[in-house]
Design a protein around this motif. Structure first.
Motif, PDB file in Angstrom:
ATOM      1  N   PHE A   1       0.857  -1.180   0.000  1.00 52.87           N
ATOM      2  CA  PHE A   1       0.000   0.000   0.000  1.00 52.87           C
ATOM      3  C   PHE A   1       0.895   1.233   0.000  1.00 52.87           C
ATOM      4  CE2 PHE A   1      -2.196  -3.403   2.306  1.00 52.87           C
ATOM      5  CZ  PHE A   1      -3.305  -3.560   1.486  1.00 52.87           C
ATOM      6  N   GLU A   2       0.777   2.039  -1.057  1.00 52.07           N
ATOM      7  CA  GLU A   2       1.575   3.259  -1.183  1.00 52.07           C
ATOM      8  C   GLU A   2       0.639   4.459  -1.143  1.00 52.07           C
ATOM      9  OE1 GLU A   2       4.971   2.414  -4.314  1.00 52.07           O
ATOM     10  OE2 GLU A   2       3.044   1.567  -4.974  1.00 52.07           O
ATOM     11  N   TYR A   3       0.742   5.240  -0.084  1.00 55.45           N
ATOM     12  CA  TYR A   3      -0.096   6.427   0.083  1.00 55.45           C
ATOM     13  C   TYR A   3       0.653   7.627  -0.481  1.00 55.45           C
ATOM     14  CZ  TYR A   3      -2.918   3.492   3.075  1.00 55.45           C
ATOM     15  OH  TYR A   3      -3.726   2.485   3.536  1.00 55.45           O
ATOM     16  N   PHE A   4      -0.076   8.474  -1.224  1.00 53.93           N
ATOM     17  CA  PHE A   4       0.569   9.617  -1.874  1.00 53.93           C
ATOM     18  C   PHE A   4      -0.444  10.743  -2.055  1.00 53.93           C
ATOM     19  CE2 PHE A   4      -1.302   6.980  -5.117  1.00 53.93           C
ATOM     20  CZ  PHE A   4      -1.763   7.844  -6.106  1.00 53.93           C
ATOM     21  N   ALA A   5       0.057  11.943  -2.238  1.00 51.87           N
ATOM     22  CA  ALA A   5      -0.798  13.102  -2.505  1.00 51.87           C
ATOM     23  C   ALA A   5      -0.889  13.301  -4.011  1.00 51.87           C
ATOM     24  CB  ALA A   5      -0.223  14.350  -1.844  1.00 51.87           C
ATOM     25  N   SER A   6      -2.059  13.751  -4.458  1.00 53.32           N
ATOM     26  CA  SER A   6      -2.268  14.039  -5.869  1.00 53.32           C
ATOM     27  C   SER A   6      -3.283  15.169  -5.964  1.00 53.32           C
ATOM     28  CB  SER A   6      -2.785  12.788  -6.583  1.00 53.32           C
ATOM     29  OG  SER A   6      -2.904  13.017  -7.969  1.00 53.32           O
ATOM     30  N   PRO A   7      -3.165  16.004  -7.006  1.00 56.72           N
ATOM     31  CA  PRO A   7      -4.083  17.146  -7.105  1.00 56.72           C
ATOM     32  C   PRO A   7      -5.537  16.758  -7.371  1.00 56.72           C
ATOM     33  CG  PRO A   7      -2.619  17.075  -9.005  1.00 56.72           C
ATOM     34  CD  PRO A   7      -2.153  16.013  -8.051  1.00 56.72           C
ATOM     35  N   ASP A   8      -5.763  15.585  -8.019  1.00 62.25           N
ATOM     36  CA  ASP A   8      -7.140  15.207  -8.340  1.00 62.25           C
ATOM     37  C   ASP A   8      -7.200  13.714  -8.673  1.00 62.25           C
ATOM     38  OD1 ASP A   8      -6.399  14.843 -11.144  1.00 62.25           O
ATOM     39  OD2 ASP A   8      -6.494  17.024 -11.312  1.00 62.25           O
ATOM     40  N   ASP A   9      -8.444  13.211  -8.797  1.00 59.45           N
ATOM     41  CA  ASP A   9      -8.664  11.793  -9.086  1.00 59.45           C
ATOM     42  C   ASP A   9      -8.038  11.362 -10.404  1.00 59.45           C
ATOM     43  OD1 ASP A   9     -10.144  11.646  -6.760  1.00 59.45           O
ATOM     44  OD2 ASP A   9     -12.059  11.248  -7.744  1.00 59.45           O
ATOM     45  N   GLU A  10      -8.137  12.195 -11.426  1.00 61.98           N
ATOM     46  CA  GLU A  10      -7.604  11.831 -12.743  1.00 61.98           C
ATOM     47  C   GLU A  10      -6.090  11.619 -12.697  1.00 61.98           C
ATOM     48  OE1 GLU A  10      -7.361  13.646 -17.245  1.00 61.98           O
ATOM     49  OE2 GLU A  10      -8.961  14.328 -15.922  1.00 61.98           O
ATOM     50  N   SER A  11      -5.384  12.524 -12.043  1.00 59.18           N
ATOM     51  CA  SER A  11      -3.928  12.381 -11.914  1.00 59.18           C
ATOM     52  C   SER A  11      -3.572  11.148 -11.102  1.00 59.18           C
ATOM     53  CB  SER A  11      -3.328  13.616 -11.242  1.00 59.18           C
ATOM     54  OG  SER A  11      -3.583  14.766 -11.991  1.00 59.18           O
ATOM     55  N   ALA A  12      -4.309  10.921 -10.034  1.00 61.24           N
ATOM     56  CA  ALA A  12      -4.046   9.746  -9.193  1.00 61.24           C
ATOM     57  C   ALA A  12      -4.320   8.464  -9.966  1.00 61.24           C
ATOM     58  CB  ALA A  12      -4.893   9.810  -7.929  1.00 61.24           C
TER      59      ALA A  12
ATOM     60  N   CYS B   1      -4.195   5.972  -2.270  1.00 55.63           N
ATOM     61  CA  CYS B   1      -3.405   4.773  -2.003  1.00 55.63           C
ATOM     62  C   CYS B   1      -3.378   3.936  -3.265  1.00 55.63           C
ATOM     63  CB  CYS B   1      -4.031   3.968  -0.868  1.00 55.63           C
ATOM     64  SG  CYS B   1      -3.169   2.403  -0.560  1.00 55.63           S
ATOM     65  N   ARG B   2      -2.172   3.556  -3.667  1.00 58.16           N
ATOM     66  CA  ARG B   2      -2.046   2.586  -4.755  1.00 58.16           C
ATOM     67  C   ARG B   2      -1.729   1.256  -4.089  1.00 58.16           C
ATOM     68  NH1 ARG B   2       2.224   3.599  -9.351  1.00 58.16           N
ATOM     69  NH2 ARG B   2       3.663   2.949  -7.732  1.00 58.16           N
ATOM     70  N   ALA B   3      -2.616   0.301  -4.255  1.00 59.26           N
ATOM     71  CA  ALA B   3      -2.450  -1.032  -3.687  1.00 59.26           C
ATOM     72  C   ALA B   3      -1.985  -1.961  -4.792  1.00 59.26           C
ATOM     73  CB  ALA B   3      -3.767  -1.526  -3.105  1.00 59.26           C
ATOM     74  N   THR B   4      -0.853  -2.618  -4.569  1.00 62.60           N
ATOM     75  CA  THR B   4      -0.272  -3.508  -5.573  1.00 62.60           C
ATOM     76  C   THR B   4      -0.146  -4.902  -4.981  1.00 62.60           C
ATOM     77  OG1 THR B   4       0.999  -1.656  -6.471  1.00 62.60           O
ATOM     78  CG2 THR B   4       1.703  -3.874  -7.103  1.00 62.60           C
ATOM     79  N   ALA B   5      -0.717  -5.882  -5.680  1.00 63.31           N
ATOM     80  CA  ALA B   5      -0.656  -7.263  -5.221  1.00 63.31           C
ATOM     81  C   ALA B   5       0.746  -7.817  -5.435  1.00 63.31           C
ATOM     82  CB  ALA B   5      -1.663  -8.113  -5.975  1.00 63.31           C
ATOM     83  N   ASP B   6       1.178  -8.653  -4.512  1.00 61.36           N
ATOM     84  CA  ASP B   6       2.448  -9.364  -4.665  1.00 61.36           C
ATOM     85  C   ASP B   6       2.271 -10.451  -5.730  1.00 61.36           C
ATOM     86  OD1 ASP B   6       3.638  -7.919  -2.573  1.00 61.36           O
ATOM     87  OD2 ASP B   6       2.928  -9.357  -1.079  1.00 61.36           O
ATOM     88  N   ALA B   7       3.362 -10.825  -6.380  1.00 59.77           N
ATOM     89  CA  ALA B   7       3.312 -11.854  -7.421  1.00 59.77           C
ATOM     90  C   ALA B   7       2.704 -13.149  -6.883  1.00 59.77           C
ATOM     91  CB  ALA B   7       4.711 -12.109  -7.978  1.00 59.77           C
ATOM     92  N   SER B   8       3.011 -13.500  -5.646  1.00 61.11           N
ATOM     93  CA  SER B   8       2.475 -14.739  -5.066  1.00 61.11           C
ATOM     94  C   SER B   8       0.958 -14.668  -4.914  1.00 61.11           C
ATOM     95  CB  SER B   8       3.122 -15.020  -3.716  1.00 61.11           C
ATOM     96  OG  SER B   8       2.811 -13.983  -2.798  1.00 61.11           O
ATOM     97  N   GLU B   9       0.429 -13.472  -4.652  1.00 59.68           N
ATOM     98  CA  GLU B   9      -1.021 -13.318  -4.524  1.00 59.68           C
ATOM     99  C   GLU B   9      -1.709 -13.460  -5.871  1.00 59.68           C
ATOM    100  OE1 GLU B   9      -1.421 -10.229  -0.837  1.00 59.68           O
ATOM    101  OE2 GLU B   9      -0.672  -9.444  -2.739  1.00 59.68           O
ATOM    102  N   LEU B  10      -1.042 -13.034  -6.931  1.00 59.78           N
ATOM    103  CA  LEU B  10      -1.621 -13.114  -8.267  1.00 59.78           C
ATOM    104  C   LEU B  10      -1.557 -14.530  -8.828  1.00 59.78           C
ATOM    105  CD1 LEU B  10      -0.223  -9.834  -9.797  1.00 59.78           C
ATOM    106  CD2 LEU B  10      -2.554 -10.282  -9.014  1.00 59.78           C
TER     107      LEU B  10
END
Length: 168
Positions: A3-14, A131-140
């Motif tokens: 889980f990577e939390y980050f700031a962004s100006p808007d939904d489209e950019s995120a 938040c960008r949530a990225t699955a681990d290779a083992s989960e996929l």
């Protein structure tokens, strides 16, 4: 999951970060998912306990393969958490860390550092926090196990199926 939390100006950019491009400055966790775990924090901050689910997050993008999601944290949690004074964050985390999820958490993850860094993102207030949530290779690689119907849906009095609220 990462889980990577980050700031962004808007939904489209995120949403544009769904391709996995570097995000720049992030707050990372392998334990704090933006729905259930941040929902626990939201309730500690004074959100209603009788709601039908979580107010803390909304998915805005999903990769075609399902390996990544981009999720917007609600203005509600940003406002609640952003108003907490920095010296109070430790006391809040003391309560939050009692969750079973943290007792099983990722080795080496420091919840206090995560909470302080997320607090700084919420206080900045420019645009939104995502938040960008990225699955681990083992989960996929593993096929998902189907959940029994009783765990996924409940029937109303008229027999209509409805989703169950998430648990904290």
């Amino acid at each position: 999951m990462l889980f990577e939390y980050f700031a962004s100006p808007d939904d489209e950019s995120a949403a544009g970060t769904i391709d996995g491009r570097p995000l720049g400055s992030t707050v990372q966790s392998r334990v704090v998912d933006p729905a259930s775990v941040l929902g626990q924090l939201e309730r500690l901050l004074g959100a209603r306990r009788d709601d039908d689910g979580l107010l803390s997050a909304q998915m805005i993008a999903e990769s075609e393969d399902g390996a990544r999601l981009v999720i917007r944290l609600s203005a509600h949690i940003l406002s609640l958490y952003g108003r907490v004074q920095p010296d109070t964050v430790k006391l809040l985390v003391d309560q939050w860390s009692m969750s079973r999820r943290f007792r099983r958490g990722a080795p080496g993850e420091d919840l206090y550092t995560f909470a302080a860094d997320l607090h700084a993102l919420c206080r900045e207030g420019r645009g939104g926090v995502y938040c960008r949530a990225t699955a681990d290779a083992s989960e996929l690689a593993a096929p998902p196990a189907p959940a029994p119907e009783s765990m996924v849906q409940a029937r109303t009095e008229d027999g209509v199926l409805k989703p169950l609220p998430r648990r904290a």
